[in-house]
Design a protein around this motif. Structure first.
Motif, PDB file in Angstrom:
ATOM      1  N   ILE A 171      87.617 101.128  45.341  1.00  0.00           N
ATOM      2  CA  ILE A 171      87.896 101.516  43.996  1.00  0.00           C
ATOM      3  C   ILE A 171      86.665 101.305  43.143  1.00  0.00           C
ATOM      4  N   HIS A 172      85.871 100.274  43.230  1.00  0.00           N
ATOM      5  CA  HIS A 172      84.506 100.177  42.587  1.00  0.00           C
ATOM      6  C   HIS A 172      83.382 100.887  43.215  1.00  0.00           C
ATOM      7  N   GLU A 173      82.560 101.801  42.348  1.00  0.00           N
ATOM      8  CA  GLU A 173      81.612 102.389  42.888  1.00  0.00           C
ATOM      9  C   GLU A 173      80.502 101.416  43.411  1.00  0.00           C
ATOM     10  N   GLY A 175      81.116  99.635  45.933  1.00  0.00           N
ATOM     11  CA  GLY A 175      81.910  98.636  46.431  1.00  0.00           C
ATOM     12  C   GLY A 175      81.560  98.317  47.867  1.00  0.00           C
ATOM     13  N   GLU A 435      91.933 106.565  40.846  1.00  0.00           N
ATOM     14  CA  GLU A 435      90.772 106.227  41.466  1.00  0.00           C
ATOM     15  C   GLU A 435      89.538 105.924  40.132  1.00  0.00           C
ATOM     16  N   HIS A 436      89.972 106.231  38.800  1.00  0.00           N
ATOM     17  CA  HIS A 436      88.957 106.007  37.922  1.00  0.00           C
ATOM     18  C   HIS A 436      89.226 104.357  37.145  1.00  0.00           C
ATOM     19  N   GLU A 438      89.009 101.551  37.387  1.00  0.00           N
ATOM     20  CA  GLU A 438      88.034 100.486  37.734  1.00  0.00           C
ATOM     21  C   GLU A 438      86.914 100.876  37.146  1.00  0.00           C
ATOM     22  N   ARG A 439      86.367 102.278  37.633  1.00  0.00           N
ATOM     23  CA  ARG A 439      85.048 102.755  37.217  1.00  0.00           C
ATOM     24  C   ARG A 439      84.788 102.951  35.699  1.00  0.00           C
ATOM     25  N   ALA A 440      86.087 102.919  35.019  1.00  0.00           N
ATOM     26  CA  ALA A 440      85.760 103.098  33.436  1.00  0.00           C
ATOM     27  C   ALA A 440      85.297 102.201  32.778  1.00  0.00           C
ATOM     28  N   GLU A 442      82.461 100.480  34.100  1.00  0.00           N
ATOM     29  CA  GLU A 442      81.244 100.444  34.508  1.00  0.00           C
ATOM     30  C   GLU A 442      80.233 101.105  33.333  1.00  0.00           C
ATOM     31  N   TRP A 445      79.498 104.796  32.356  1.00  0.00           N
ATOM     32  CA  TRP A 445      80.193 105.876  33.026  1.00  0.00           C
ATOM     33  C   TRP A 445      81.314 106.441  32.152  1.00  0.00           C
ATOM     34  N   TYR A 463      82.876  98.770  29.170  1.00  0.00           N
ATOM     35  CA  TYR A 463      82.053  97.813  29.834  1.00  0.00           C
ATOM     36  C   TYR A 463      81.956  96.787  28.965  1.00  0.00           C
TER      37      TYR A 463
END
Length: 503
Positions: A171-173, A175, A435-436, A438-440, A442, A445, A463
């Motif tokens: 999930i996390h880039e 990761g 899928e985004h 958690e990346r949101a 960062e 991002w 963030y």
């Protein structure tokens, strides 16, 4: 001991497994399949709730949750702590432990929610540990039976398969799958002789397992004056090669063995500096240019402007000045070092409803028009930093409008449970893919590369929201909204949670 396992709904279990198989066979997967696996975990193990915690570089985070653990979505978890690492790596693959072993704060929090014991299985993809699948139970005297353990082990293997396929996972880039080194870990006996030495430990120290196992632990340990392990302490040590390492240790529950986690001390990060300067330079220039243009117009053409034009110019200057102020605050926070939770003694009780009402009044007229406020008359007091709520709400509402067509309505609601006070912004915008979610959070991002140009922003808002909330011992999460849109939620500790836990 009794087996607390209740009757299993075979239809629900096999139906859920069929859905997961279909998702994977059609090339899908990612967070939806992972969440469905966690749902099945509740049905298959008789647990009150289940969750999957994905490992990261510094800690874990709950990325899927169900049942009595659904509130934990987005919560950070210190899975690198040697107590938990020891539990997961010592003995059988499936481990059971009371919540008290999670420390004073974690244990009290879970007991306050009626959970008293956990069964956990570490998930691996190939040889890489990617996370841990857990089931939580409400009874205090039960123990996991063979059926519960087998079901959890099977489902942990299924999660590992999903990570191996790599369809939207991790999930996390950056990761765990992208960081196969993992965390250095060692297991020592009562005489401090090495029993276990994982590949990450060998890589960091240039000492192979064959050379380390059976030999004395080569570095200092955090010990009390009486010689016992000080579980809350960290010691630093410079190895012969010049690398400084940080070492934590804890006694493995139910044994005399000592679990040790250690890692290279992190240097001050410098990644992203050029991107930071480029993006923020553009974002600062825009409001400054507008403010200067309208201010020059007012100074040079005051007499020739009618009253309406003057008011409009002053309004735009004020609006852009507030935008500039928020941007500067965000930039200062982004380069600060406030990512770790703050001192609990510095957090104060405050009225969330009153604070949110005031924060809504401070929004721009356009934002207020599109925000439907539905707040209860009162809630238990939250524990945190009252002044930060306006920043958090502004970021949520700004994003709701930014990623909506024609500023569609967003709903502000709030509530409380036995351990936390929460509020949510639910919009009907373009939504966010699972899928985004958690990346949101960062830094830098944004939803799409094209959106960086059409919608603006530097990718710092969420963030900073996560940094602000976690500094207050709370947590924040995003999830797709049923029917379209996004739900953003913040949870803060209840000021009276300790008293409730003791009741």
């Amino acid at each position: 001991m009794v087996d607390a396992r209740g009757p299993v709904d075979a239809t629900a279990v096999f139906g859920g497994l069929a859905e997961i198989a279909e998702q994977l066979s059609t090339g899908d997967g990612g967070l939806p399949a992972l969440q469905r696996t966690v749902d099945v975990t509740v049905d298959a193990t008789g647990a009150a709730g289940a969750a999957f915690v994905e490992y990261g570089h510094d800690s874990g985070r709950v990325v899927a949750a169900a049942g009595a653990l659904d509130w934990s979505l987005g919560r950070p978890v210190d899975l690198i702590h040697p107590t938990l690492r020891g539990l997961l790596q010592y003995g059988s693959r499936v481990r059971e432990f009371p919540v008290d072993l999670l420390g004073t704060v974690g244990g009290e929090h879970l007991r306050g929610r009626g959970l008293h014991r956990f069964v956990a299985a570490e998930v691996t993809a190939g040889k890489t540990a990617v996370g841990v699948l857990v089931g939580g139970y409400r009874d205090t005297e039960g123990t996991a039976g063979a059926g519960e353990r087998a079901a959890l082990a099977f489902l942990a293997g299924l999660v590992g398969l999903q990570y191996s396929l790599g369809r939207g996972l991790p999930i996390h880039e950056g990761g765990p799958v992208l960081d196969p080194v993992g965390e250095p870990f060692a297991l020592l006996d009562a005489d401090h002789l090495v029993r276990t030495w994982n590949p990450a430990a060998a890589l960091l120290t240039a000492r192979s397992p064959e050379a380390a196992i059976g030999e004395p632990w080569p570095f200092p340990l955090p010990l009390t004056s009486g010689g016992s392990v000080a579980g809350a302490e960290i010691v630093e040590h410079q190895m012969a090669c010049g690398t400084w390492i940080q070492i934590r240790a804890a006694t493995v529950p139910g044994s005399a063995d000592i679990a040790v986690s250690f890692r290279a001390r992190a240097d001050q990060p410098s990644d992203g500096r050029d991107l930071f300067i480029a993006l923020t330079g553009h974002e600062l220039r825009t409001p400054i240019t507008v403010i200067r243009g309208y201010a020059d117009t007012l100074v040079e053409h005051w007499e020739s402007l009618d009253e309406g034009s003057r008011r409009e110019a002053v309004y735009v200057v004020g609006q852009r000045a507030r935008e500039l102020s928020r941007l500067v605050d965000r930039l200062l926070n982004a380069v600060g070092d406030e990512a770790t939770p703050g001192d609990a003694s510095a957090l104060l009780p405050f009225d969330l409803i009153d604070t949110l009402t005031t924060a809504v009044d401070d929004l721009s007229p356009e934002q207020r028009r599109t925000l439907a406020v539905s707040l209860p008359q009162s809630l238990p007091k939250a524990l945190g930093e009252r002044a930060t709520l306006a920043t958090i709400l502004t970021e949520f509402v700004t994003n709701a409008g930014k990623y909506s067509l024609n500023w569609v309505q967003a709903d502000l609601t709030a509530g409380a449970d036995e351990q936390s006070v929460w509020f949510r912004i639910a919009d009907r915008g373009i939504g966010i893919r699972p899928e985004h979610v958690e990346r949101a959070f960062e830094r830098f991002w944004q939803l799409e590369t094209g959106d960086q140009r059409t919608r603006g922003g530097v990718g710092l808002g969420l963030y900073l929201v996560r940094r602000i909330v976690e500094r207050q011992h709370g947590w924040v999460s995003l999830r797709p909204r049923q029917g379209g849109g996004t739900v953003a939620e913040v949870r803060l500790p209840r000021a009276d949670a300790d008293a409730l836990g003791e009741a």
